[in-house]
Motif scaffolding. Structure first.
Motif, PDB file in Angstrom:
ATOM      1  N   GLU A 266       0.823  -1.207   0.000  1.00 28.56           N
ATOM      2  CA  GLU A 266       0.000   0.000   0.000  1.00 28.56           C
ATOM      3  C   GLU A 266       0.860   1.261   0.000  1.00 28.56           C
ATOM      4  OE1 GLU A 266      -4.149  -1.460   2.076  1.00 28.56           O
ATOM      5  OE2 GLU A 266      -2.500  -0.892   3.412  1.00 28.56           O
ATOM      6  N   ARG A 267       1.967   1.236   0.733  1.00 33.00           N
ATOM      7  CA  ARG A 267       2.875   2.396   0.702  1.00 33.00           C
ATOM      8  C   ARG A 267       3.490   2.581  -0.675  1.00 33.00           C
ATOM      9  NH1 ARG A 267       4.648   0.215   5.621  1.00 33.00           N
ATOM     10  NH2 ARG A 267       6.516  -0.614   4.609  1.00 33.00           N
ATOM     11  N   SER A 268       3.899   1.470  -1.291  1.00 31.49           N
ATOM     12  CA  SER A 268       4.556   1.533  -2.596  1.00 31.49           C
ATOM     13  C   SER A 268       3.593   1.925  -3.705  1.00 31.49           C
ATOM     14  CB  SER A 268       5.186   0.177  -2.934  1.00 31.49           C
ATOM     15  OG  SER A 268       6.146  -0.185  -1.980  1.00 31.49           O
ATOM     16  N   MET A 269       2.312   1.678  -3.473  1.00 33.22           N
ATOM     17  CA  MET A 269       1.300   1.953  -4.488  1.00 33.22           C
ATOM     18  C   MET A 269       0.393   3.086  -4.023  1.00 33.22           C
ATOM     19  SD  MET A 269       0.685  -2.107  -5.123  1.00 33.22           S
ATOM     20  CE  MET A 269      -0.539  -2.055  -6.414  1.00 33.22           C
ATOM     21  N   ASN A 270       0.981   4.039  -3.274  1.00 34.61           N
ATOM     22  CA  ASN A 270       0.227   5.195  -2.809  1.00 34.61           C
ATOM     23  C   ASN A 270      -0.344   5.963  -3.994  1.00 34.61           C
ATOM     24  OD1 ASN A 270      -0.792   7.039  -0.903  1.00 34.61           O
ATOM     25  ND2 ASN A 270       0.983   8.371  -1.189  1.00 34.61           N
ATOM     26  N   THR A 271       0.481   6.068  -5.042  1.00 31.50           N
ATOM     27  CA  THR A 271      -0.032   6.498  -6.337  1.00 31.50           C
ATOM     28  C   THR A 271      -0.143   5.234  -7.193  1.00 31.50           C
ATOM     29  OG1 THR A 271       2.220   6.934  -7.113  1.00 31.50           O
ATOM     30  CG2 THR A 271       1.008   8.779  -6.181  1.00 31.50           C
ATOM     31  N   GLN A 272      -1.148   5.142  -7.978  1.00 32.66           N
ATOM     32  CA  GLN A 272      -1.470   3.904  -8.702  1.00 32.66           C
ATOM     33  C   GLN A 272      -0.295   3.389  -9.519  1.00 32.66           C
ATOM     34  OE1 GLN A 272      -4.346   4.009 -11.977  1.00 32.66           O
ATOM     35  NE2 GLN A 272      -5.489   2.367 -10.969  1.00 32.66           N
ATOM     36  N   ALA A 273       0.063   2.128  -9.294  1.00 36.13           N
ATOM     37  CA  ALA A 273       1.115   1.484 -10.074  1.00 36.13           C
ATOM     38  C   ALA A 273       0.552   1.052 -11.426  1.00 36.13           C
ATOM     39  CB  ALA A 273       1.671   0.280  -9.329  1.00 36.13           C
ATOM     40  N   ASP A 274       1.442   0.809 -12.359  1.00 33.96           N
ATOM     41  CA  ASP A 274       0.994   0.309 -13.659  1.00 33.96           C
ATOM     42  C   ASP A 274       0.658  -1.179 -13.582  1.00 33.96           C
ATOM     43  OD1 ASP A 274       1.478   2.604 -15.728  1.00 33.96           O
ATOM     44  OD2 ASP A 274       3.221   2.618 -14.427  1.00 33.96           O
ATOM     45  N   VAL A 275       1.532  -1.950 -12.922  1.00 35.59           N
ATOM     46  CA  VAL A 275       1.334  -3.403 -12.837  1.00 35.59           C
ATOM     47  C   VAL A 275       1.651  -3.858 -11.418  1.00 35.59           C
ATOM     48  CG1 VAL A 275       2.081  -5.672 -13.666  1.00 35.59           C
ATOM     49  CG2 VAL A 275       1.922  -3.749 -15.269  1.00 35.59           C
ATOM     50  N   PHE A 276       0.792  -4.706 -10.882  1.00 41.03           N
ATOM     51  CA  PHE A 276       1.090  -5.407  -9.636  1.00 41.03           C
ATOM     52  C   PHE A 276       1.072  -6.903  -9.920  1.00 41.03           C
ATOM     53  CE2 PHE A 276      -0.323  -7.870  -5.968  1.00 41.03           C
ATOM     54  CZ  PHE A 276       0.675  -7.536  -5.050  1.00 41.03           C
ATOM     55  N   ILE A 277       2.133  -7.596  -9.507  1.00 40.64           N
ATOM     56  CA  ILE A 277       2.194  -9.057  -9.646  1.00 40.64           C
ATOM     57  C   ILE A 277       2.360  -9.656  -8.257  1.00 40.64           C
ATOM     58  CG2 ILE A 277       3.355 -11.027 -10.692  1.00 40.64           C
ATOM     59  CD1 ILE A 277       4.475  -9.197 -12.820  1.00 40.64           C
ATOM     60  N   GLY A 278       1.369 -10.405  -7.834  1.00 43.32           N
ATOM     61  CA  GLY A 278       1.415 -11.064  -6.528  1.00 43.32           C
ATOM     62  C   GLY A 278       2.012 -12.453  -6.657  1.00 43.32           C
ATOM     63  N   ALA A 279       3.345 -12.525  -6.744  1.00 41.29           N
ATOM     64  CA  ALA A 279       4.013 -13.818  -6.892  1.00 41.29           C
ATOM     65  C   ALA A 279       4.396 -14.434  -5.550  1.00 41.29           C
ATOM     66  CB  ALA A 279       5.265 -13.665  -7.758  1.00 41.29           C
ATOM     67  N   ALA A 280       4.219 -13.687  -4.459  1.00 42.14           N
ATOM     68  CA  ALA A 280       4.577 -14.214  -3.141  1.00 42.14           C
ATOM     69  C   ALA A 280       3.616 -15.329  -2.732  1.00 42.14           C
ATOM     70  CB  ALA A 280       4.538 -13.093  -2.103  1.00 42.14           C
ATOM     71  N   ALA A 281       4.148 -16.262  -1.957  1.00 41.76           N
ATOM     72  CA  ALA A 281       3.317 -17.325  -1.367  1.00 41.76           C
ATOM     73  C   ALA A 281       2.959 -16.871   0.044  1.00 41.76           C
ATOM     74  CB  ALA A 281       4.071 -18.647  -1.349  1.00 41.76           C
ATOM     75  N   VAL A 282       1.862 -16.171   0.147  1.00 39.37           N
ATOM     76  CA  VAL A 282       1.448 -15.579   1.422  1.00 39.37           C
ATOM     77  C   VAL A 282       0.744 -16.627   2.276  1.00 39.37           C
ATOM     78  CG1 VAL A 282       0.100 -13.749   2.507  1.00 39.37           C
ATOM     79  CG2 VAL A 282       1.172 -13.348   0.278  1.00 39.37           C
ATOM     80  N   ALA A 283       1.151 -16.747   3.532  1.00 39.55           N
ATOM     81  CA  ALA A 283       0.506 -17.700   4.436  1.00 39.55           C
ATOM     82  C   ALA A 283      -0.963 -17.333   4.600  1.00 39.55           C
ATOM     83  CB  ALA A 283       1.212 -17.688   5.785  1.00 39.55           C
ATOM     84  N   ASP A 284      -1.834 -18.317   4.512  1.00 38.27           N
ATOM     85  CA  ASP A 284      -3.274 -18.061   4.621  1.00 38.27           C
ATOM     86  C   ASP A 284      -3.690 -17.710   6.046  1.00 38.27           C
ATOM     87  OD1 ASP A 284      -3.873 -18.543   1.908  1.00 38.27           O
ATOM     88  OD2 ASP A 284      -3.830 -20.699   2.256  1.00 38.27           O
ATOM     89  N   PHE A 285      -2.949 -18.225   7.028  1.00 36.74           N
ATOM     90  CA  PHE A 285      -3.337 -18.026   8.420  1.00 36.74           C
ATOM     91  C   PHE A 285      -2.169 -17.508   9.251  1.00 36.74           C
ATOM     92  CE2 PHE A 285      -6.173 -21.270   6.750  1.00 36.74           C
ATOM     93  CZ  PHE A 285      -7.416 -20.826   7.179  1.00 36.74           C
ATOM     94  N   LYS A 286      -2.498 -16.867  10.354  1.00 36.58           N
ATOM     95  CA  LYS A 286      -1.516 -16.392  11.333  1.00 36.58           C
ATOM     96  C   LYS A 286      -2.065 -16.674  12.732  1.00 36.58           C
ATOM     97  CE  LYS A 286      -3.497 -11.740  11.346  1.00 36.58           C
ATOM     98  NZ  LYS A 286      -3.274 -10.310  11.098  1.00 36.58           N
ATOM     99  N   MET A 287      -1.220 -16.583  13.721  1.00 34.62           N
ATOM    100  CA  MET A 287      -1.664 -16.744  15.098  1.00 34.62           C
ATOM    101  C   MET A 287      -2.626 -15.619  15.481  1.00 34.62           C
ATOM    102  SD  MET A 287      -0.314 -19.353  16.840  1.00 34.62           S
ATOM    103  CE  MET A 287      -0.109 -18.831  18.560  1.00 34.62           C
ATOM    104  N   LYS A 288      -3.681 -15.982  16.212  1.00 40.99           N
ATOM    105  CA  LYS A 288      -4.591 -14.952  16.716  1.00 40.99           C
ATOM    106  C   LYS A 288      -3.829 -14.002  17.622  1.00 40.99           C
ATOM    107  CE  LYS A 288      -9.099 -14.289  18.886  1.00 40.99           C
ATOM    108  NZ  LYS A 288     -10.286 -14.968  19.480  1.00 40.99           N
ATOM    109  N   ALA A 289      -2.924 -14.577  18.411  1.00 41.94           N
ATOM    110  CA  ALA A 289      -2.036 -13.763  19.249  1.00 41.94           C
ATOM    111  C   ALA A 289      -0.733 -14.524  19.420  1.00 41.94           C
ATOM    112  CB  ALA A 289      -2.676 -13.475  20.602  1.00 41.94           C
ATOM    113  N   ALA A 290       0.345 -14.018  18.817  1.00 46.85           N
ATOM    114  CA  ALA A 290       1.644 -14.684  18.948  1.00 46.85           C
ATOM    115  C   ALA A 290       2.147 -14.552  20.378  1.00 46.85           C
ATOM    116  CB  ALA A 290       2.645 -14.064  17.982  1.00 46.85           C
ATOM    117  N   ASN A 291       2.824 -15.590  20.853  1.00 47.03           N
ATOM    118  CA  ASN A 291       3.355 -15.580  22.205  1.00 47.03           C
ATOM    119  C   ASN A 291       4.589 -14.688  22.298  1.00 47.03           C
ATOM    120  OD1 ASN A 291       1.966 -17.895  23.980  1.00 47.03           O
ATOM    121  ND2 ASN A 291       2.029 -18.525  21.837  1.00 47.03           N
ATOM    122  N   ASP A 292       4.684 -13.926  23.381  1.00 53.42           N
ATOM    123  CA  ASP A 292       5.835 -13.051  23.586  1.00 53.42           C
ATOM    124  C   ASP A 292       7.088 -13.827  23.961  1.00 53.42           C
ATOM    125  OD1 ASP A 292       4.314 -10.806  23.050  1.00 53.42           O
ATOM    126  OD2 ASP A 292       3.743 -10.535  25.153  1.00 53.42           O
TER     127      ASP A 292
END
Length: 407
Positions: A266-292
């Protein structure tokens, strides 16, 4: 595209641990149709064998200046005339110093002085050696004489140091060769465009020691960044933790979690980018609360329960808010690949989706090759299996043609 048919490339390999990477470079060049001959320095022989290089290139390997057998056929002058391009990868500090001073005391340095063809250097050395004023002066002098250069990249080195000096990845050098032969008019056809590309895995913390992640190496996203840069695009590469060098010319933003990646996008595309490619393998889930603190193993139970919640859907969020004119997603699936990809294209409002079967062991995660199916609202295209660097060139071309046809 990446056709190097009938191009004659002389690959010089100097002494350095990065010499092993040149085997992959030869494979990429020959697969693209180039004829490759290899010249080794004496130092290079400590890192790679002539037999391996001969098997990969299909030609005898040369290393001796005064070789009576070679002089009977193609001597060093004929070899210098034969090449359309000379690539030195890796180019050591010692070789660069001797080349800058016009020395010709081995076969490779003699060829570089005797040729009228372009020479492309891919420096590789310890970060302190690269930063040394003598090396910088040699690099500047060679550039002033018209010698081409790629890298070095910044990152962890075999000696344990961190900094500039790593040889550029074979895929980046390959793309530099492609760009050289394509010429400046094609090289700059993405000039003025801003491409934002995500790559690699995300890491979702369980505690300060453990995390949830996946097997993504980042190679496909990094190859796409290199291919877009080679054609003149300004590229922001937002990357999860990977073990590969940053493509030369990319604006790299390192992240860990999916939340971090979305914020960076979102920071990098504050002004509209020409092309965005989502090639990352983003984890579908995260911890509700990670342990300290580190979670301790409980002796009275063999089980543990982790409460997970969904991660933000990065590409759907960006598509919803029109953060880029063209949005390209990836669908890494293990079954019903095409069906799931088409559904994702519709649900998330994407322009293009690239589907690949990650259940196959010969492509996808952690592999150097890939095979995909590219899907739009009205077209499906399945290029042949190829090295990720070569496939990236084809995908960038497809995306550019899609943009032209949609405008």
């Amino acid at each position: 595209m990446s056709n190097l048919a009938q191009k004659r490339i002389l690959l010089g390999i100097t002494g350095g641990i990065a010499a092993y990477k040149s085997i992959e470079l030869i494979r990429l060049l020959t697969k693209a149709g180039a004829e490759v001959q290899v010249v080794l320095t004496e130092g290079a022989k400590a890192f790679v064998t002539e037999m391996t290089l001969q098997a990969i290139s299909g030609h005898p390997v040369r290393s001796t200046l005064l070789d009576p057998n070679a002089e009977a056929g193609m001597g060093h002058i004929e070899l210098a005339k034969w090449a359309d391009l000379i690539v030195i990868a890796p180019a050591s500090a010692d070789f660069m110093a001797r080349y800058a001073q016009g020395m010709a005391n081995d076969l490779l340095s003699t060829l570089c002085l005797a040729t009228e063809s372009p020479v492309l250097l891919a420096p590789a050395m310890n970060q302190a050696m690269w930063r040394h004023p003598a090396t910088q002066a040699n690099a500047k002098l060679l550039a002033e004489r018209g010698v081409l250069n790629i890298g070095p990249a910044d990152g962890a080195q075999a000696c344990g140091d961190i900094g500039p000096g790593r040889m550029s990845e074979p895929s980046d050098i390959f793309n530099a060769v492609i760009t050289h032969f394509q010429g400046s008019s094609i090289k700059q056809d993405l000039a003025g465009q801003h491409w934002v590309i995500t790559a690699g895995p995300t890491m979702e913390a369980i505690d300060p020691v453990r995390y949830i992640s996946n097997h993504s190496s980042g190679k496909m996203g990094y190859a796409l960044a290199s291919a877009a840069i080679a054609r003149g695009a300004r590229v922001t590469l937002i990357s999860g933790p990977v073990q590969i060098a940053t493509p030369a010319g990319a604006n790299i933003i390192a992240v860990k979690s999916a939340d971090d990646m979305l914020a960076a996008c979102e920071r990098s595309m504050n002004t509209q980018a020409d092309v965005f490619i989502g090639a990352a393998a983003v984890a579908d889930f995260k911890m509700k609360a990670a342990n300290d603190q580190k979670m301790k193993k409980q002796s009275d139970t063999d089980e543990i329960t982790l409460t997970l919640v969904k991660n933000p859907d990065i590409i759907a969020t960006l598509a919803k808010h029109k953060r880029a004119k063209t949005i390209v997603g990836f669908a890494a699936e293990t079954q019903n690949v095409i069906e799931y990809a088409k559904s994702k294209l519709e649900r998330k409002g994407l322009d293009i989706i690239i589907a690949n079967d990650v259940s196959r062991t010969d492509i996808g995660f952690n592999q150097d090759e890939n095979q995909v199916t590219v899907i739009t609202q009205d077209k499906t295209w399945s290029p042949d299996k190829a090295a990720k660097s070569e496939l990236a060139n084809q995908l960038v071309e497809f995306i550019q043609q899609h943009i032209k046809s949609s405008s």
